[in-house]
Design an enzyme around this catalytic site. Structure first.
Site, PDB file in Angstrom:
ATOM      1  N   ARG A   1       0.824  -1.215   0.000  1.00  0.00           N
ATOM      2  CA  ARG A   1       0.000   0.000   0.000  1.00  0.00           C
ATOM      3  C   ARG A   1       0.857   1.263   0.000  1.00  0.00           C
ATOM      4  O   ARG A   1       0.517   2.262  -0.650  1.00  0.00           O
ATOM      5  CB  ARG A   1      -0.908  -0.014   1.229  1.00  0.00           C
TER       6      ARG A   1
ATOM      7  N   HIS B   1       0.480   4.370  -2.569  1.00  0.00           N
ATOM      8  CA  HIS B   1       0.241   5.756  -2.163  1.00  0.00           C
ATOM      9  C   HIS B   1       1.377   6.682  -2.582  1.00  0.00           C
ATOM     10  O   HIS B   1       1.166   7.878  -2.736  1.00  0.00           O
ATOM     11  CB  HIS B   1      -0.016   5.837  -0.655  1.00  0.00           C
ATOM     12  N   ASP B   2       2.569   6.150  -2.774  1.00  0.00           N
ATOM     13  CA  ASP B   2       3.637   6.969  -3.352  1.00  0.00           C
ATOM     14  C   ASP B   2       3.310   7.283  -4.813  1.00  0.00           C
ATOM     15  O   ASP B   2       3.277   8.441  -5.224  1.00  0.00           O
ATOM     16  CB  ASP B   2       4.984   6.229  -3.251  1.00  0.00           C
TER      17      ASP B   2
ATOM     18  N   VAL C   1       0.269   9.647  -6.065  1.00  0.00           N
ATOM     19  CA  VAL C   1       0.373  11.081  -5.768  1.00  0.00           C
ATOM     20  C   VAL C   1       1.646  11.631  -6.404  1.00  0.00           C
ATOM     21  O   VAL C   1       2.753  11.396  -5.899  1.00  0.00           O
ATOM     22  CB  VAL C   1       0.393  11.332  -4.241  1.00  0.00           C
TER      23      VAL C   1
ATOM     24  N   ASP D   1       8.090   8.803  -6.560  1.00  0.00           N
ATOM     25  CA  ASP D   1       9.301   9.586  -6.276  1.00  0.00           C
ATOM     26  C   ASP D   1       9.634   9.567  -4.792  1.00  0.00           C
ATOM     27  O   ASP D   1      10.387  10.416  -4.307  1.00  0.00           O
ATOM     28  CB  ASP D   1       9.108  11.033  -6.742  1.00  0.00           C
TER      29      ASP D   1
ATOM     30  N   GLU E   1       2.973  14.368   2.583  1.00  0.00           N
ATOM     31  CA  GLU E   1       1.895  13.408   2.337  1.00  0.00           C
ATOM     32  C   GLU E   1       1.636  12.473   3.514  1.00  0.00           C
ATOM     33  O   GLU E   1       0.546  11.970   3.709  1.00  0.00           O
ATOM     34  CB  GLU E   1       2.244  12.564   1.090  1.00  0.00           C
TER      35      GLU E   1
ATOM     36  N   ASN F   1      -3.573   9.088   4.891  1.00  0.00           N
ATOM     37  CA  ASN F   1      -2.346   8.387   5.281  1.00  0.00           C
ATOM     38  C   ASN F   1      -2.083   8.368   6.785  1.00  0.00           C
ATOM     39  O   ASN F   1      -1.522   7.392   7.309  1.00  0.00           O
ATOM     40  CB  ASN F   1      -1.135   9.029   4.599  1.00  0.00           C
TER      41      ASN F   1
ATOM     42  N   PRO G   1      -7.519   7.691  -3.751  1.00  0.00           N
ATOM     43  CA  PRO G   1      -8.941   7.349  -3.798  1.00  0.00           C
ATOM     44  C   PRO G   1      -9.506   7.084  -2.405  1.00  0.00           C
ATOM     45  O   PRO G   1      -8.827   6.560  -1.535  1.00  0.00           O
ATOM     46  CB  PRO G   1      -8.988   6.085  -4.660  1.00  0.00           C
TER      47      PRO G   1
ATOM     48  N   HIS H   1      -6.047  -5.762  -2.320  1.00  0.00           N
ATOM     49  CA  HIS H   1      -6.838  -5.981  -1.106  1.00  0.00           C
ATOM     50  C   HIS H   1      -7.074  -7.464  -0.817  1.00  0.00           C
ATOM     51  O   HIS H   1      -7.926  -7.807  -0.015  1.00  0.00           O
ATOM     52  CB  HIS H   1      -8.175  -5.227  -1.200  1.00  0.00           C
ATOM     53  N   THR H   2      -6.324  -8.327  -1.463  1.00  0.00           N
ATOM     54  CA  THR H   2      -6.330  -9.744  -1.098  1.00  0.00           C
ATOM     55  C   THR H   2      -5.470  -9.997   0.144  1.00  0.00           C
ATOM     56  O   THR H   2      -5.458 -11.106   0.689  1.00  0.00           O
ATOM     57  CB  THR H   2      -5.833 -10.627  -2.268  1.00  0.00           C
TER      58      THR H   2
ATOM     59  N   SER I   1      -8.541 -15.537   3.031  1.00  0.00           N
ATOM     60  CA  SER I   1      -7.099 -15.855   3.077  1.00  0.00           C
ATOM     61  C   SER I   1      -6.342 -14.544   3.284  1.00  0.00           C
ATOM     62  O   SER I   1      -5.741 -13.999   2.369  1.00  0.00           O
ATOM     63  CB  SER I   1      -6.662 -16.542   1.781  1.00  0.00           C
TER      64      SER I   1
ATOM     65  N   ASP J   1      -3.675 -14.169  -3.227  1.00  0.00           N
ATOM     66  CA  ASP J   1      -4.334 -15.063  -4.187  1.00  0.00           C
ATOM     67  C   ASP J   1      -5.484 -14.294  -4.838  1.00  0.00           C
ATOM     68  O   ASP J   1      -5.562 -13.067  -4.704  1.00  0.00           O
ATOM     69  CB  ASP J   1      -4.826 -16.326  -3.470  1.00  0.00           C
TER      70      ASP J   1
END
Ligand code: HEM
Ligand SMILES: *[C@@H]1O[C@H](CO)[C@@H](O)[C@H](O)[C@H]1NC(C)=O
Ligand SMILES: *[C@@H]1O[C@H](CO)[C@@H](O)[C@H](O)[C@H]1NC(C)=O
Length: 341
Positions: free
Chosen positions: A77, A81-82, A85, A89, A103, A109, A178, A208-209, A264, A269
């Site tokens: 994540r 998020h890097d 935005v 970098d 940020e 965050n 988002p 999001h698994t 899981s 997966d």
């Protein structure tokens, strides 16, 4: 005799021409070569300058995940998020300073992003063996790939040579990351404005698994959905009791954690998509992917074809990892990931 002299002259000429040619035209190009190469990313970027980089990263991620099994999700994540935005970098790693709110502490965050200390640890290692050579942006990109691999997901080669930005913007993070409760069309627009597409939205949401979400990010679905006094009708009712017990209807439960993929939780997966098809997606933004035909077709494919998900996820991660990168002489190689030099 004149012929012989001529021949002799020719031989001399060809004898001296090659080295001369090399000295005047080719060697200068060799010196230019690195800057030519650095205008793009390159799989072999640190092969000579920091040959053990990838093993440093995989060891550190392994140790961090062994200590805290959620860390693989947190690193993935952090990279997202890097990149989302103002590009990959490493701006997300910058601490706030006098004249800059960064940020890290932007609302999406703060008290949510994790894994900074893992990146700092790898950076210290890299500085020890290859000082001022490896960017924080590349470390973060490699760490995200390692996190996915070590959670049982696909492997992909990471193009390298990103450089680190010198600024970060709280406002950009607030505007561009988002939200789990905004309409799918907004989320799609946030991705497409960066050069990603609808398929990337679906396949990258497959991140999001693994990992967890705090109750406040989805709680309105459980009790009073948009003022209806009832739960979100798109959430399978057999899934409600367990979520309601993890996230009781009071503010004190806001920071409790629920797994994004209860089937899981630590395994990379395609069960995320099975959950969506079952109407047991956790976030509104997850379940929304089944309600729009443009995205639902991909949800169904990735549910049925795990290998398609693996290879598309790898390709989209490379695409995301190339957003807004700094190369060549742009940016810098930070000495510490939280501070500009
Ligand atoms: C499509 C739009 C997305 C939205 C609205 C969204 C939203 C969220 C939210 C609200 C959380 C929980 C944060 C918290 O409670 O502190 C979360 C966690 C997470 N997100 Fe996303 N996300 C999106 C896309 C992505 C993408 C593209 C990736 C990576 C490829 C990703 C990877 C993760 C991971 C791994 C976690 C768990 C982190 C942890 O346990 O530390 N997300 N996301
Ligand atoms: C291990 O994980 C915990 C959180 O679960 C964290 O507080 C601690 O700093 C970690 N230790 C190491 C050595 O990474
Ligand atoms: C989806 O629903 C079916 C039938 O209710 C169930 O057998 C299956 O375990 C569920 N899968 C997931 C991933 O929840």
């Amino acid at each position: 005799m004149p012929d012989m002299a001529h021949d002799h002259h020719q031989n001399l000429c060809s004898f001296f021409t090659l080295p001369l040619f090399l000295a005047i035209f080719v060697f200068p190009l060799v010196h230019m070569y690195p800057s030519v190469v650095r205008s793009q990313l390159d799989y072999n970027f640190y092969d000579k300058s920091c040959p053990h980089l990838q093993s440093m990263v995989s060891y550190a991620v392994w140790a961090a995940v062994r200590n805290d099994s959620r860390m693989a999700a947190s690193l993935l994540r952090l990279h997202f998020h890097d990149c989302i935005v103002n590009g990959c970098d490493a701006s997300v790693l910058l601490d706030d300073r006098d004249n800059m709110k960064g940020e890290k502490n932007a609302p999406p965050n703060r008290n949510s992003l994790r894994g900074f200390e893992v990146i700092d640890f790898i950076k210290e290692d890299a500085e020890k063996f290859c000082p001022s050579t490896v960017s924080c942006a590349d470390i973060l990109t490699l760490a995200a790939r390692e996190a996915v691999v070590q959670a049982g997901g696909p492997f992909w080669q990471v193009p390298l040579g990103r450089r680190d930005g010198t600024t970060a913007s709280e406002k950009a993070a607030t505007d561009q990351i988002p939200s789990p409760i905004e309409p799918l069309q907004n989320i799609i627009t946030k991705f497409t404005s960066k050069g990603l597409d609808v398929k990337d939205v679906v396949v990258l949401s497959g991140g999001h698994t693994i990992g967890f979400a705090q109750c406040f990010t989805f709680k309105r679905r459980l009790f009073d959905f948009k003022g209806s006094g009832k739960p979100d009708p798109t959430l399978d009712s057999s899934f409600l009791p367990s979520l309601q017990s993890m996230c009781p209807n009071k503010d004190s439960s806001n920071t409790n954690l629920a797994p994004l993929d209860p089937t899981s939780t630590f395994r990379f997966d395609n069960m995320y998509y099975a959950n969506l098809v079952n109407n047991t997606g956790l976030l509104e933004s997850d379940q929304a992917l089944t309600a729009d035909p443009r995205t639902a077709q991909w949800v169904n494919s990735y549910n049925v074809y795990p290998y398609l998900f693996s290879s598309d996820f790898a390709a989209s991660m490379v695409k995301m990892g190339n957003l807004g990168i700094l190369t060549g002489q742009k940016g810098q190689i930070r000495k510490k990931c939280g501070l500009v030099n």
